[in-house]
Structures are given as C-alpha cells and as structure tokens.
Design a protein around this motif. Structure first.
Motif, mmCIF file in Angstrom:
data_model
loop_
_atom_site.group_PDB
_atom_site.id
_atom_site.type_symbol
_atom_site.label_atom_id
_atom_site.label_comp_id
_atom_site.label_asym_id
_atom_site.label_seq_id
_atom_site.Cartn_x
_atom_site.Cartn_y
_atom_site.Cartn_z
ATOM 1 N N MET A 1 0.818 -1.192 0.000
ATOM 2 C CA MET A 1 0.000 0.000 0.000
ATOM 3 C C MET A 1 0.863 1.257 0.000
ATOM 4 S SD MET A 1 -3.156 0.675 -0.058
ATOM 5 C CE MET A 1 -4.351 1.876 0.310
ATOM 6 N N SER A 2 2.008 1.196 0.644
ATOM 7 C CA SER A 2 2.879 2.368 0.720
ATOM 8 C C SER A 2 3.473 2.710 -0.653
ATOM 9 C CB SER A 2 3.986 2.146 1.753
ATOM 10 O OG SER A 2 4.816 1.074 1.342
ATOM 11 N N VAL A 3 3.548 1.716 -1.529
ATOM 12 C CA VAL A 3 4.060 1.954 -2.876
ATOM 13 C C VAL A 3 3.130 2.882 -3.648
ATOM 14 C CG1 VAL A 3 4.658 0.855 -5.059
ATOM 15 C CG2 VAL A 3 5.251 -0.254 -2.919
ATOM 16 N N ILE A 4 1.845 2.766 -3.438
ATOM 17 C CA ILE A 4 0.877 3.634 -4.121
ATOM 18 C C ILE A 4 1.084 5.082 -3.700
ATOM 19 C CG2 ILE A 4 -1.575 4.181 -4.324
ATOM 20 C CD1 ILE A 4 -2.146 1.197 -4.126
ATOM 21 N N TYR A 5 1.317 5.299 -2.418
ATOM 22 C CA TYR A 5 1.557 6.667 -1.937
ATOM 23 C C TYR A 5 2.818 7.253 -2.549
ATOM 24 C CZ TYR A 5 -2.011 5.530 1.521
ATOM 25 O OH TYR A 5 -3.170 5.161 2.137
#
Length: 64
Positions: free
Chosen positions: A1-5
């Motif tokens: 999920m942090s990759v999307i940010y």
C-alpha cells in the motif's frame, strides 16, 4: 500500500515540474510565431485582389 503513496507523490512532482517548464517556456517566448509574420506579406496581394474582385462584382451587380 505504501508503494501507491510513493507513486502518487512522484507523479504529482513530475506533473509540477512539467507545468513549471511549460510556464517558463511560454514566458521565455518559446511559442512565439516568428515565421508567419515574415510570410504574411507574400499573401497580402492575394487578399487585396480578392477584396477588389468582390467590390467590382458588387458594383457590376448594382449596375445591372
């Protein structure tokens, strides 16, 4: 999920960089048209001829 940010932040930064580059190019005169004014004088005679032909045709039509 942090990759999307991270990807969203990177894409916004890239978009801002392109926007700044575009504004700088516009203010610097990059998109000014230098070619058309120099060529416009070559076609002015055609416009004058067309206008004079129209005037002659309308005068002939009025006399008929």
């Amino acid at each position: 999920m942090s990759v999307i940010y991270i990807l969203i932040v990177i894409s916004i930064v890239v978009a801002i960089v392109f926007l700044v580059a575009f504004i700088k190019a516009v203010k610097g005169g990059q998109y000014d048209d230098d070619y058309t004014p120099s060529v416009r004088m070559l076609f002015d005679d055609e416009l004058v001829k067309n206008k004079s032909n129209k005037l002659i045709q309308t005068e002939k039509q009025k006399s008929i």
